[in-house]
Structures are given as C-alpha cells and as structure tokens.
Write a protein that holds these residues in place. Structure first.
Motif, mmCIF file in Angstrom:
data_model
loop_
_atom_site.group_PDB
_atom_site.id
_atom_site.type_symbol
_atom_site.label_atom_id
_atom_site.label_comp_id
_atom_site.label_asym_id
_atom_site.label_seq_id
_atom_site.Cartn_x
_atom_site.Cartn_y
_atom_site.Cartn_z
ATOM 1 N N VAL A 5 -32.341 26.010 -6.255
ATOM 2 C CA VAL A 5 -33.622 25.596 -5.679
ATOM 3 C C VAL A 5 -34.482 24.875 -6.711
ATOM 4 O O VAL A 5 -35.049 23.803 -6.431
ATOM 5 C CB VAL A 5 -34.382 26.826 -5.115
ATOM 6 C CG1 VAL A 5 -35.792 26.431 -4.693
ATOM 7 C CG2 VAL A 5 -33.621 27.415 -3.936
ATOM 8 N N SER A 6 -34.565 25.404 -7.941
ATOM 9 C CA SER A 6 -35.413 24.818 -8.979
ATOM 10 C C SER A 6 -35.013 23.386 -9.299
ATOM 11 O O SER A 6 -35.851 22.482 -9.345
ATOM 12 C CB SER A 6 -35.352 25.670 -10.256
ATOM 13 O OG SER A 6 -35.846 26.957 -10.020
ATOM 14 N N PHE A 7 -33.717 23.175 -9.509
ATOM 15 C CA PHE A 7 -33.283 21.849 -9.926
ATOM 16 C C PHE A 7 -33.213 20.851 -8.769
ATOM 17 O O PHE A 7 -33.412 19.651 -8.967
ATOM 18 C CB PHE A 7 -31.943 21.940 -10.661
ATOM 19 C CG PHE A 7 -32.096 22.442 -12.065
ATOM 20 C CD1 PHE A 7 -32.538 21.602 -13.074
ATOM 21 C CD2 PHE A 7 -31.830 23.754 -12.384
ATOM 22 C CE1 PHE A 7 -32.712 22.057 -14.368
ATOM 23 C CE2 PHE A 7 -32.006 24.228 -13.668
ATOM 24 C CZ PHE A 7 -32.445 23.379 -14.667
ATOM 25 N N MET A 8 -32.951 21.328 -7.568
ATOM 26 C CA MET A 8 -32.967 20.420 -6.428
ATOM 27 C C MET A 8 -34.377 19.882 -6.182
ATOM 28 O O MET A 8 -34.565 18.696 -5.898
ATOM 29 C CB MET A 8 -32.442 21.121 -5.172
ATOM 30 C CG MET A 8 -30.951 21.369 -5.164
ATOM 31 S SD MET A 8 -29.967 19.848 -5.226
ATOM 32 C CE MET A 8 -30.306 19.156 -3.603
ATOM 33 N N LEU A 9 -35.385 20.749 -6.281
ATOM 34 C CA LEU A 9 -36.772 20.314 -6.120
ATOM 35 C C LEU A 9 -37.148 19.292 -7.191
ATOM 36 O O LEU A 9 -37.793 18.280 -6.914
ATOM 37 C CB LEU A 9 -37.719 21.519 -6.187
ATOM 38 C CG LEU A 9 -37.752 22.439 -4.966
ATOM 39 C CD1 LEU A 9 -38.605 23.664 -5.256
ATOM 40 C CD2 LEU A 9 -38.283 21.698 -3.744
ATOM 41 N N THR A 10 -36.717 19.565 -8.418
ATOM 42 C CA THR A 10 -37.017 18.645 -9.517
ATOM 43 C C THR A 10 -36.347 17.302 -9.310
ATOM 44 O O THR A 10 -36.931 16.246 -9.594
ATOM 45 C CB THR A 10 -36.552 19.248 -10.860
ATOM 46 O OG1 THR A 10 -37.093 20.553 -10.992
ATOM 47 C CG2 THR A 10 -37.020 18.391 -12.020
ATOM 48 N N LEU A 11 -35.134 17.306 -8.802
ATOM 49 C CA LEU A 11 -34.422 16.054 -8.557
ATOM 50 C C LEU A 11 -35.167 15.202 -7.535
ATOM 51 O O LEU A 11 -35.307 13.986 -7.710
ATOM 52 C CB LEU A 11 -33.003 16.349 -8.058
ATOM 53 C CG LEU A 11 -32.162 15.121 -7.685
ATOM 54 C CD1 LEU A 11 -31.952 14.228 -8.897
ATOM 55 C CD2 LEU A 11 -30.822 15.549 -7.104
ATOM 56 N N ILE A 30 -38.351 15.172 -6.848
ATOM 57 C CA ILE A 30 -39.584 14.659 -7.432
ATOM 58 C C ILE A 30 -39.304 13.572 -8.470
ATOM 59 O O ILE A 30 -40.053 12.593 -8.589
ATOM 60 C CB ILE A 30 -40.390 15.802 -8.082
ATOM 61 C CG1 ILE A 30 -40.776 16.838 -7.026
ATOM 62 C CG2 ILE A 30 -41.640 15.274 -8.777
ATOM 63 C CD1 ILE A 30 -41.693 16.318 -5.939
ATOM 64 N N SER A 31 -38.216 13.728 -9.245
ATOM 65 C CA SER A 31 -37.936 12.769 -10.326
ATOM 66 C C SER A 31 -37.482 11.412 -9.819
ATOM 67 O O SER A 31 -37.521 10.424 -10.555
ATOM 68 C CB SER A 31 -36.872 13.352 -11.274
ATOM 69 O OG SER A 31 -35.633 13.509 -10.596
ATOM 70 N N ASN A 32 -37.016 11.355 -8.562
ATOM 71 C CA ASN A 32 -36.680 10.078 -7.919
ATOM 72 C C ASN A 32 -35.734 9.206 -8.762
ATOM 73 O O ASN A 32 -36.124 8.163 -9.292
ATOM 74 C CB ASN A 32 -37.969 9.305 -7.612
ATOM 75 C CG ASN A 32 -37.711 8.119 -6.694
ATOM 76 O OD1 ASN A 32 -36.765 8.132 -5.916
ATOM 77 N ND2 ASN A 32 -38.549 7.095 -6.800
ATOM 78 N N PRO A 33 -34.467 9.607 -8.913
ATOM 79 C CA PRO A 33 -33.522 8.820 -9.729
ATOM 80 C C PRO A 33 -33.281 7.420 -9.169
ATOM 81 O O PRO A 33 -33.389 7.209 -7.962
ATOM 82 C CB PRO A 33 -32.234 9.666 -9.670
ATOM 83 C CG PRO A 33 -32.375 10.505 -8.453
ATOM 84 C CD PRO A 33 -33.829 10.783 -8.294
ATOM 85 N N MET A 65 -38.315 19.813 -20.708
ATOM 86 C CA MET A 65 -39.171 18.666 -20.393
ATOM 87 C C MET A 65 -38.676 17.899 -19.176
ATOM 88 O O MET A 65 -39.424 17.124 -18.573
ATOM 89 C CB MET A 65 -39.261 17.737 -21.605
ATOM 90 C CG MET A 65 -39.988 18.364 -22.793
ATOM 91 S SD MET A 65 -39.892 17.354 -24.302
ATOM 92 C CE MET A 65 -40.898 15.950 -23.806
ATOM 93 N N ALA A 66 -37.435 18.120 -18.789
ATOM 94 C CA ALA A 66 -36.881 17.458 -17.599
ATOM 95 C C ALA A 66 -37.597 17.900 -16.330
ATOM 96 O O ALA A 66 -37.574 17.187 -15.320
ATOM 97 C CB ALA A 66 -35.391 17.753 -17.484
ATOM 98 N N LEU A 67 -38.225 19.069 -16.356
ATOM 99 C CA LEU A 67 -38.881 19.593 -15.159
ATOM 100 C C LEU A 67 -40.362 19.213 -15.065
ATOM 101 O O LEU A 67 -41.062 19.652 -14.146
ATOM 102 C CB LEU A 67 -38.755 21.125 -15.117
ATOM 103 C CG LEU A 67 -37.342 21.699 -15.102
ATOM 104 C CD1 LEU A 67 -37.388 23.210 -14.996
ATOM 105 C CD2 LEU A 67 -36.523 21.132 -13.958
ATOM 106 N N GLU A 68 -40.841 18.386 -15.992
ATOM 107 C CA GLU A 68 -42.256 18.014 -15.988
ATOM 108 C C GLU A 68 -42.730 17.323 -14.705
ATOM 109 O O GLU A 68 -43.871 17.507 -14.294
ATOM 110 C CB GLU A 68 -42.574 17.145 -17.204
ATOM 111 C CG GLU A 68 -42.656 17.953 -18.494
ATOM 112 C CD GLU A 68 -43.075 17.108 -19.686
ATOM 113 O OE1 GLU A 68 -43.159 15.863 -19.527
ATOM 114 O OE2 GLU A 68 -43.299 17.679 -20.761
ATOM 115 N N PRO A 69 -41.884 16.505 -14.044
ATOM 116 C CA PRO A 69 -42.366 15.845 -12.817
ATOM 117 C C PRO A 69 -42.836 16.809 -11.736
ATOM 118 O O PRO A 69 -43.694 16.453 -10.931
ATOM 119 C CB PRO A 69 -41.134 15.050 -12.349
ATOM 120 C CG PRO A 69 -40.377 14.776 -13.601
ATOM 121 C CD PRO A 69 -40.557 16.013 -14.432
#
Length: 397
Positions: free
Chosen positions: A151-157, A159-162, A257-261
């Motif tokens: 859940v944590s990393f999917m949400l971050t992905l 938001i980060s909009n690759p 720092m990858a989760l800052e977005p």
C-alpha cells in the motif's frame, strides 16, 4: 472477500521472506542510478520464480516426505546435506542484510549505534520461536507487513507520476555499464530459488492436500506477483523521484527521500517503518527457512515444534546479527553484496529441484507440462549464467 483471503498464506510468506531490506536497497539504487533501464529484469524474475514456486508446491502436495528427504533417498545423504548447507548459507547471507536493515532504521533515526537494536530485535525474533502457535504468528505478522509495504509504495508511485514514455524508451533488455553487481543482486533478491524450494515445506507445514492443488498454486503465484509488484514499484519510485535529483542512495535516509511526493517531511520516518517491516518479516521467515532446511538435511526433522529445529533457526538469527554488528558501517553496500553472493550456490539448489521434479517417480504425481519443463530449464540456465558472472566479478575481475 473469501476468495481474496483464500489466496493468503504460504505464498505471501514466500514473498515476505524474499522481500527484505536487500530488495528495497537494490531496487532503490537501481532506480536512482540507472532510471528505468533495468525494469525489464523484474517480469523475468517473477516468471521464473513463479514457475519454480508452482513446481515446489506440487512436490510438497505430491509426497508425504520432505523435499530434502526425497533428495536423500534418491541421490544419497551427502547430497542432501550439501544442499541443506547451501540453503543455510543463502539464508545466513540474507539474514545479515535483514539484521542490518532492522538496525539501520533505529541507528539513522536516533543517530546512535545500531548494535543494541540489532541485538534487541534478534532477541524478539528468538522469543517468538517459543510460542506453540509460531506458524500462525509468523503467517499473520508477515502478511500484515507485506500489505503495509504494498500500500505504501503503490500510493507513492501514483503521486510520483513516472514518465511512461521514457520508461518505454529504456525498456531495451540491456544491462548498462556499471550495473552488473546491482543486476545480480536484483535477481538474487527477486528470483530466490531458496524461497521457491522452501515453498514445498510451507505447503506440508500447512497440512494441505492435493485436492485443491490449483488453488494452492494460485496462492503461491499471487505471493510472487506481489513481490514483483512491490520491488518494481520501489524501482519506479527511485527512478522518478531520486534519479532527477542525482541521489545515489547510500543510506536508508536517502532511500526514504523517494517517498517525499506523498509524505513530505515525514517521508523518511514512513520509509523507516516500511524498511523495518521488510527487515523483520524477512528476518523471521528467512531464519525459519534456513533453520528448517539445515535441520531436515541433518536428519533432525522439519517440525518447528522440535527443539533441534528451533536451535538451528536461532543459529541463523545469531549469525545474521553478528555479521550485521561487525560489518554495519557500510549497510547499503553490504546488503547489495550479500544479495549478489547468494547467486553462487543457487544453480546447485535449482538443479536438485529440477531433477526431483523431472524424476520418474514424480511423472504421474507432478503432471508437468512441456511449458513448465522448458521454463524450469531456462530458469536454471539463467541461475547458472548468473553464478558464473558473479564468480567472475568476485574472484577474477
């Protein structure tokens, strides 16, 4: 909901014990240093890990004796011992990374030595061994932590909009210069032949029968797919957030720092929680894997209720803690090297798994189609090639 929860169990445990701090460190470094260039490795890892996990599941369902016991009866006691020792070495290598990752969370957050935390966390893991319902505790803890990571990393992905166009442009099936060791470590952490091997033990520990073999296989595959999704997500987040900033990832703080977005100034704290989840879940499962397999190889049995088995599990935890304390000054680099080293013994483990699956006595029970057989052989050849490449990098280059 029943169908969803029916997929939760040994497959998730396999994913959790493979998904450790090494997976996070390697994926983060690859994304931060090489952007999307190595993303193509992940689908292949998921494919071959899934194939070996399915076959291992069938071996566990088809026989009343353990996989190492089958190797003992078919190829001799010493072959089984060699395989057991090899699996123990793989577990010990991963365990060092797990202990480092768990200690790193507190040492970097509180600016203090990681040694007391490594000792304390290892003591908690050993304490859990003496619960009669250890397997159920293990299962629940690891499932919960895997879900937390997902859940944590999917949400971050999201938001980060690759950059999808750049991702497609770099999906070239090439290994960029300077990424060889990281590539080996990525494969070691995502295509874990030891994790696949242990799947047959998890199936038998659970008491499953062949009556629902297809649902059991789906469960195993679900766990592997989740492993691949989380690792790929970490890589993508590293590529879209860390790469543009030129952050090389040499510490857990930089990984965070990858989760800052999505988490802003709390990014590092949230990542540390995820890193601890990956470290502790993998620490428990990996120690169990190494302890059970070496015990079975030595003839001590495979039941977690056995004192001898628990002693071997504790030994894996202690070895990991000692290595982490001694070499804890270069945590991320050590994790990467430990992941790469495990590749060396993998071909031998994979070969015995393949031989048991292809054996005459298994033909009727295993029901392996031509597709599975071809993929198993290809997967084993990849393990052999990686072992040779890793040996060259370590002993010659």
């Amino acid at each position: 909901m029943k169908k969803i929860f029916a997929l939760i169990g040994p497959g998730f445990i396999t994913a959790a014990l493979v998904l450790g701090p090494g997976s996070l460190a390697v994926a983060s470094k690859i994304g931060a240093n090489f952007e999307y260039q190595l993303l193509w490795v992940m689908p292949l890892c998921v494919l071959f890990m899934g194939v070996f996990t399915v076959v291992s599941t069938r071996i566990g369902l088809a026989s009343e004796i353990s996989l190492l016991r089958q190797i003992h009866l078919t190829y001799g006691r010493w072959v089984a011992i060699v395989i057991g020792v090899g699996l123990f070495m793989v577990a010990a290598s991963f365990q060092a990374g797990n202990s480092i990752g768990a200690g790193m969370v507190f040492s970097e957050t509180l600016a203090m030595s990681s040694a007391p935390w490594i000792i304390g966390i290892s003591a908690i893991a050993i304490f859990l061994l003496f619960f009669k319902t250890f397997f159920k505790i293990l299962e629940k803890v690891m499932i919960g932590m895997v879900i937390l990571m997902l859940v944590s990393f999917m949400l971050t992905l999201v938001i980060s909009n690759p950059d999808l166009s750049r991702l497609a442009e770099q999906f070239t099936f090439e290994i960029p210069n300077g990424s060889e060791m990281l590539t080996l470590a990525l494969v070691a952490s995502s295509f874990s032949i030891a994790g696949a091997f242990y799947q047959s033990y998890l199936v038998q520990e659970k008491g499953w029968t062949k009556a629902k073999s297809r649902s059991h296989e789906r469960e195993g595959i679900t766990g592997i797919v989740i492993l691949g999704v989380i690792t790929s997500t970490v890589l993508l987040v590293g590529a879209s957030v860390l790469f543009p900033k030129g952050i090389a990832v040499n510490s857990a703080t930089e990984m965070g720092m990858a989760l800052e977005p999505i988490f802003g100034s709390y990014a590092t704290k949230v990542f540390m929680l995820g890193l601890f989840a990956a470290s502790f879940s993998s620490l428990l499962g990996n120690a169990t894997l190494g302890g059970v397999l070496i015990s079975d190889a030595l003839g001590f049995g495979m039941k977690l209720e056995s004192i001898k088995v628990r002693v071997m599990v504790m030994l894996v935890i202690v070895i990991g803690a000692l290595v982490a304390i001694v070499f804890g000054n270069l945590p991320v680099e050590l994790i990467v090297v430990a992941q790469g080293l495990t590749v060396i013994v993998s071909p031998l483990i994979g070969l015995l798994l393949l031989l048991i699956a292809f054996g005459k006595s298994a033909k009727k029970e295993m029901e392996l189609g031509i597709g599975l057989k071809v993929l198993m052989i290809l997967g084993w050849l990849i393990l052999l090639f990686l072992a040779m490449a890793n040996g060259y990098n370590i002993f010659i280059k």
